[in-house]
Design a protein around this motif. Structure first.
Motif, PDB file in Angstrom:
ATOM      1  N   SER A  13      42.515  51.368  53.755  1.00  0.00           N
ATOM      2  CA  SER A  13      42.531  51.964  52.314  1.00  0.00           C
ATOM      3  C   SER A  13      42.719  50.610  51.201  1.00  0.00           C
ATOM      4  O   SER A  13      43.061  49.511  51.803  1.00  0.00           O
ATOM      5  CB  SER A  13      43.339  52.942  51.821  1.00  0.00           C
ATOM      6  OG  SER A  13      44.659  52.471  51.732  1.00  0.00           O
ATOM      7  N   GLU A  14      42.375  50.978  50.168  1.00  0.00           N
ATOM      8  CA  GLU A  14      42.409  50.093  49.136  1.00  0.00           C
ATOM      9  C   GLU A  14      44.034  49.600  48.789  1.00  0.00           C
ATOM     10  O   GLU A  14      44.823  50.686  48.920  1.00  0.00           O
ATOM     11  CB  GLU A  14      42.136  50.543  47.574  1.00  0.00           C
ATOM     12  CG  GLU A  14      40.567  50.453  47.469  1.00  0.00           C
ATOM     13  CD  GLU A  14      40.208  48.996  47.138  1.00  0.00           C
ATOM     14  OE1 GLU A  14      40.674  48.305  46.167  1.00  0.00           O
ATOM     15  OE2 GLU A  14      39.422  48.402  47.936  1.00  0.00           O
ATOM     16  N   ASP A  22      47.537  49.181  47.107  1.00  0.00           N
ATOM     17  CA  ASP A  22      48.144  49.517  45.771  1.00  0.00           C
ATOM     18  C   ASP A  22      48.030  48.547  44.545  1.00  0.00           C
ATOM     19  O   ASP A  22      48.055  48.823  43.499  1.00  0.00           O
ATOM     20  CB  ASP A  22      49.336  50.302  45.957  1.00  0.00           C
ATOM     21  CG  ASP A  22      50.326  49.483  46.495  1.00  0.00           C
ATOM     22  OD1 ASP A  22      50.105  48.923  47.631  1.00  0.00           O
ATOM     23  OD2 ASP A  22      51.353  49.601  46.046  1.00  0.00           O
ATOM     24  N   SER A  23      48.339  47.206  45.317  1.00  0.00           N
ATOM     25  CA  SER A  23      48.534  46.010  44.345  1.00  0.00           C
ATOM     26  C   SER A  23      48.753  44.872  45.145  1.00  0.00           C
ATOM     27  O   SER A  23      49.184  45.006  46.421  1.00  0.00           O
ATOM     28  CB  SER A  23      49.860  46.291  43.707  1.00  0.00           C
ATOM     29  OG  SER A  23      50.166  45.139  42.805  1.00  0.00           O
ATOM     30  N   SER A  43      48.654  46.762  51.528  1.00  0.00           N
ATOM     31  CA  SER A  43      48.856  45.388  50.781  1.00  0.00           C
ATOM     32  C   SER A  43      49.522  44.494  51.358  1.00  0.00           C
ATOM     33  O   SER A  43      49.280  43.342  51.248  1.00  0.00           O
ATOM     34  CB  SER A  43      49.608  46.171  49.523  1.00  0.00           C
ATOM     35  OG  SER A  43      48.989  47.085  48.723  1.00  0.00           O
ATOM     36  N   SER A  50      46.892  40.667  35.259  1.00  0.00           N
ATOM     37  CA  SER A  50      45.267  40.284  35.528  1.00  0.00           C
ATOM     38  C   SER A  50      45.306  38.974  36.366  1.00  0.00           C
ATOM     39  O   SER A  50      44.328  38.542  37.132  1.00  0.00           O
ATOM     40  CB  SER A  50      44.537  40.190  34.413  1.00  0.00           C
ATOM     41  OG  SER A  50      44.792  39.250  33.615  1.00  0.00           O
ATOM     42  N   THR A  53      44.313  38.654  40.581  1.00  0.00           N
ATOM     43  CA  THR A  53      42.812  38.993  40.636  1.00  0.00           C
ATOM     44  C   THR A  53      42.158  37.774  41.297  1.00  0.00           C
ATOM     45  O   THR A  53      42.508  36.746  41.122  1.00  0.00           O
ATOM     46  CB  THR A  53      42.151  39.587  39.486  1.00  0.00           C
ATOM     47  OG1 THR A  53      42.136  38.605  38.521  1.00  0.00           O
ATOM     48  CG2 THR A  53      42.562  40.812  39.119  1.00  0.00           C
ATOM     49  N   TRP A 110      37.463  40.312  45.620  1.00  0.00           N
ATOM     50  CA  TRP A 110      37.911  41.720  45.583  1.00  0.00           C
ATOM     51  C   TRP A 110      36.885  42.453  45.053  1.00  0.00           C
ATOM     52  O   TRP A 110      37.006  42.829  43.751  1.00  0.00           O
ATOM     53  CB  TRP A 110      39.610  41.767  45.015  1.00  0.00           C
ATOM     54  CG  TRP A 110      39.992  43.234  45.157  1.00  0.00           C
ATOM     55  CD1 TRP A 110      39.491  44.369  45.617  1.00  0.00           C
ATOM     56  CD2 TRP A 110      41.514  43.506  44.784  1.00  0.00           C
ATOM     57  NE1 TRP A 110      40.470  45.319  45.504  1.00  0.00           N
ATOM     58  CE2 TRP A 110      41.697  44.789  44.961  1.00  0.00           C
ATOM     59  CE3 TRP A 110      42.290  42.622  44.310  1.00  0.00           C
ATOM     60  CZ2 TRP A 110      42.938  45.546  44.805  1.00  0.00           C
ATOM     61  CZ3 TRP A 110      43.769  43.223  44.002  1.00  0.00           C
ATOM     62  CH2 TRP A 110      43.818  44.658  44.385  1.00  0.00           C
ATOM     63  N   GLN A 129      36.366  46.370  44.505  1.00  0.00           N
ATOM     64  CA  GLN A 129      37.007  47.628  44.518  1.00  0.00           C
ATOM     65  C   GLN A 129      36.340  48.517  45.395  1.00  0.00           C
ATOM     66  O   GLN A 129      35.275  48.726  45.125  1.00  0.00           O
ATOM     67  CB  GLN A 129      37.269  48.111  43.168  1.00  0.00           C
ATOM     68  CG  GLN A 129      38.332  47.506  42.284  1.00  0.00           C
ATOM     69  CD  GLN A 129      39.670  47.498  42.589  1.00  0.00           C
ATOM     70  OE1 GLN A 129      39.947  48.685  43.364  1.00  0.00           O
ATOM     71  NE2 GLN A 129      40.586  46.856  42.379  1.00  0.00           N
ATOM     72  N   ASN A 130      37.018  49.153  46.494  1.00  0.00           N
ATOM     73  CA  ASN A 130      36.457  50.185  47.194  1.00  0.00           C
ATOM     74  C   ASN A 130      35.150  49.645  48.408  1.00  0.00           C
ATOM     75  O   ASN A 130      34.567  50.073  48.694  1.00  0.00           O
ATOM     76  CB  ASN A 130      36.008  51.319  46.875  1.00  0.00           C
ATOM     77  CG  ASN A 130      37.244  52.126  46.148  1.00  0.00           C
ATOM     78  OD1 ASN A 130      37.914  52.467  46.760  1.00  0.00           O
ATOM     79  ND2 ASN A 130      36.875  52.525  44.810  1.00  0.00           N
ATOM     80  N   ILE A 189      37.928  42.938  50.455  1.00  0.00           N
ATOM     81  CA  ILE A 189      38.820  41.984  49.975  1.00  0.00           C
ATOM     82  C   ILE A 189      38.438  40.940  50.877  1.00  0.00           C
ATOM     83  O   ILE A 189      38.613  40.804  51.940  1.00  0.00           O
ATOM     84  CB  ILE A 189      40.133  42.316  49.879  1.00  0.00           C
ATOM     85  CG1 ILE A 189      40.345  43.048  48.707  1.00  0.00           C
ATOM     86  CG2 ILE A 189      40.983  41.091  49.692  1.00  0.00           C
ATOM     87  CD1 ILE A 189      41.920  43.661  48.579  1.00  0.00           C
ATOM     88  N   LYS A 244      46.138  56.017  45.821  1.00  0.00           N
ATOM     89  CA  LYS A 244      46.839  55.402  44.581  1.00  0.00           C
ATOM     90  C   LYS A 244      47.304  56.664  43.855  1.00  0.00           C
ATOM     91  O   LYS A 244      48.211  56.562  43.430  1.00  0.00           O
ATOM     92  CB  LYS A 244      45.719  54.680  43.984  1.00  0.00           C
ATOM     93  CG  LYS A 244      45.688  53.189  44.751  1.00  0.00           C
ATOM     94  CD  LYS A 244      44.761  52.333  43.592  1.00  0.00           C
ATOM     95  CE  LYS A 244      44.808  50.885  44.227  1.00  0.00           C
ATOM     96  NZ  LYS A 244      43.874  50.136  43.285  1.00  0.00           N
TER      97      LYS A 244
END
Length: 554
Positions: free
Chosen positions: A52-53, A55-56, A67, A208, A211, A226, A228-229, A232, A430
């Motif tokens: 999955s993505e 979370d941080s 993560s 930020s 990133t 990165w 999103q969805n 990465i 998330k």
């Protein structure tokens, strides 16, 4: 009759077997699928299905193994890990511990550098540790640093951040003082929460900073992209102190939530590594891919959180116990998950710390199911419910086919034995994390925890009153007091009486429902070399370990 019905549920829920894996033709083609033992010429990117993505990617806020799998690549603490999860030198080339176990002195490598070429210094660690325990930052993972002198008092807003027992003796020497000895402290220093952060970047960009545009890191790789969805991508850090032994140039992480999609991407050659494998038909996958299917015991647990801050579970231990009693964990792992998982009757995996706590479990775990059901019905009635006046609750979980099947099975067990009416509610990961942590649900929520280090406290401390991972909202001061004493002991043997008594108290309170301990199951292409998964029971994977095997040119 009830067991037969559950077996039928397992078979029905598992009807979505792997496309193309159950046929004779598929088995005939297995050799062809597995024959590609060499990486394509010129291949320089390891592609991982990452679940999955994240979370941080901020080390103090990253709560998931999704993560962590990225952070292991782009960051490095004072210590790193080998493939048996043992601490090994990282940014620190050496260290010493005082005789009383309270002072650790780390000597940093002079060639440790950030991804922009600047040196990593002791001051970077001091800043990162203080940032992690500063209550203004609400760091979900900061509690792991609680053994450091004054850390807990700082997180409780009782002492200033400046009082933290971490000091830069010079640019490459770091001193850490503890409130009390901790026999696994070196393992804590491998965890992402202990990673340094680039001070100028965090001060300038705040959140930020984490990133691709701004992230400066100190690991074997740096964050390049990165989407999103989408994906990465991390790229080899030329300034990493051991860059000469990092063999794969890029790693691409794809956030594929659906396990079947990840499997199909692997089968078609789009993925080199799958984190979450469909568990419905592992024998067929084994026949098709042979030794590419890898598994080992995992120090983790799957469980349900009761929401103890709201009715109907607040102040109703009889109801909580009744629901735990009637879940047939043996049937869950045999007919639903089918992945070699181990039923759990305690608040931690039974093999933690080499199994010294294996005797701490619910005594009713050895009872016949009918005896458990009879007691559960009695407790259910005493709690104010019956088949005529059924309990109505929601079961919250994050979107995943295996989680869905498990929750459906549990809902049916509750319905068949007690008459409970359950509503299943799933959400993207998330969103689900926010729902669970804010206790914004009327019933139970799926939860899971993978050990960060092989110590009972990694699980036990979660159910202390103010722990940010205490998603049930459990609080028992006597439990907290025993955990605090256990944390002060200098060996697992000395700590065991305190943790044992604490766990027995918590288990009688039924704040959670332990379900099972997962097996680690991955698919890994044969040309990915030097993966020693059988000893990696924490499933911490560093891509700097790996290399590709190419076909030699004749």
């Amino acid at each position: 009759m009830k067991k037969t019905a559950l077996i039928m549920l397992g078979a029905g829920a598992l009807s979505l077997t792997l496309a193309g894996c159950g046929s004779n033709q598929s088995d005939q083609n297995s050799a062809k699928s597995s024959a590609n033992t060499y990486a394509p010429a010129g291949k320089d990117t390891l592609v991982r299905g990452n679940g999955s993505e994240p979370d941080s990617l901020d080390p103090i806020h990253a709560q998931t193994n999704v993560s962590a799998s990225i952070l292991y690549d782009i960051g490095e603490g004072l210590l790193s890990e080998d493939q048996s999860n043992k601490p090994v030198p990282g940014v620190a080339k050496s260290w010493k511990v005082s005789d009383d176990g309270l002072v650790y002195t780390f000597h940093l490598r002079e060639d440790a550098k950030w991804s922009n070429g600047e040196p990593v210094t002791a001051a970077d660690f001091v800043y990162a540790f203080k940032r992690a325990v500063n209550p203004k930052n609400a760091a979900e993972m900061g509690y792991k640093l609680a053994p450091i002198e004054n850390a807990q008092a700082i997180m409780d807003s009782k002492k200033p951040v400046s009082s933290l027992g971490v000091k830069a003796l010079n640019s490459h020497t770091l001193e850490i003082k503890l409130d009390h000895p901790v026999y696994y402290f070196l393992s804590i220093m491998t965890d992402p929460v202990s990673y340094p952060v680039y001070i100028k970047g965090v001060k300038k960009y705040g959140a930020s900073f984490f990133t691709p545009e701004h992230y400066v890191s100190n690991g074997a790789y740096y964050l390049k992209e990165w989407i999103q969805n989408g994906h990465i991508t991390v790229t080899k850090n030329p300034y990493y102190w051991d860059a000469k032994n990092v063999h794969i140039k890029n790693v691409k992480f794809l956030p594929i939530v659906d396990r079947m999609s990840a499997y199909n991407a692997y089968a078609s050659g789009q993925l080199d590594y799958v984190m979450y494998v469909p568990t419905g038909n592992l024998p067929s996958i084994k026949r098709k891919f042979g030794t590419q299917l890898k598994s080992t015991e995992w120090l983790d647990m799957e469980y349900l959180d009761f929401n103890l801050l709201k009715p109907p579970f607040k102040d109703n231990v009889k109801l909580r116990k009744a629901l735990s009693l009637v879940i047939n964990r043996q049937d869950l792992v045999k007919y639903v998950t089918q992945a070699g998982d181990i039923p759990l009757y305690s608040f931690f995996p039974s093999s933690i710390e080499n199994g010294i706590y294996s005797d701490v479990q619910y005594k009713w775990s050895t009872w016949p199911m009918q005896k458990r059901i009879e007691l559960a019905k009695k407790l259910y009635k005493e709690a104010g419910y019956s088949k005529e006046n059924p309990l109505e609750i929601s079961i919250e979980y994050n979107t995943d086919i295996t989680h869905k099947k498990v929750m459906e099975a549990i809902a049916q067990m509750w319905k068949q034995t007690l008459g409970v009416d359950s509503t299943l509610a799933n959400s993207e990961f998330k969103v689900f994390l926010k729902v669970r942590q804010s206790h914004d649900f009327q019933g139970v929520a799926r939860d899971g925890w993978v050990a960060d280090f092989n110590a009972i406290d990694n699980f036990a401390s979660m159910w202390t009153c103010n722990n940010p991972q205490n998603n049930a909202g459990y609080c028992n001061p006597e439990y907290d007091k025993l955990i605090a004493e256990g944390q002060k002991q200098r060996s697992p043997e000395a700590a065991k009486p305190y943790y044992t008594e604490a766990m027995e108290i918590a288990m009688k309170d039924y704040p959670i429902v332990p379900l099972f301990s997962n097996a680690v199951v991955h698919l890994v292409k044969p040309y990915v070399q030097n993966y020693q998964m059988e000893t990696n029971h924490l499933d911490h994977v560093y891509d700097k370990w790996f290399s590709f095997e190419y076909k030699k040119q004749s």
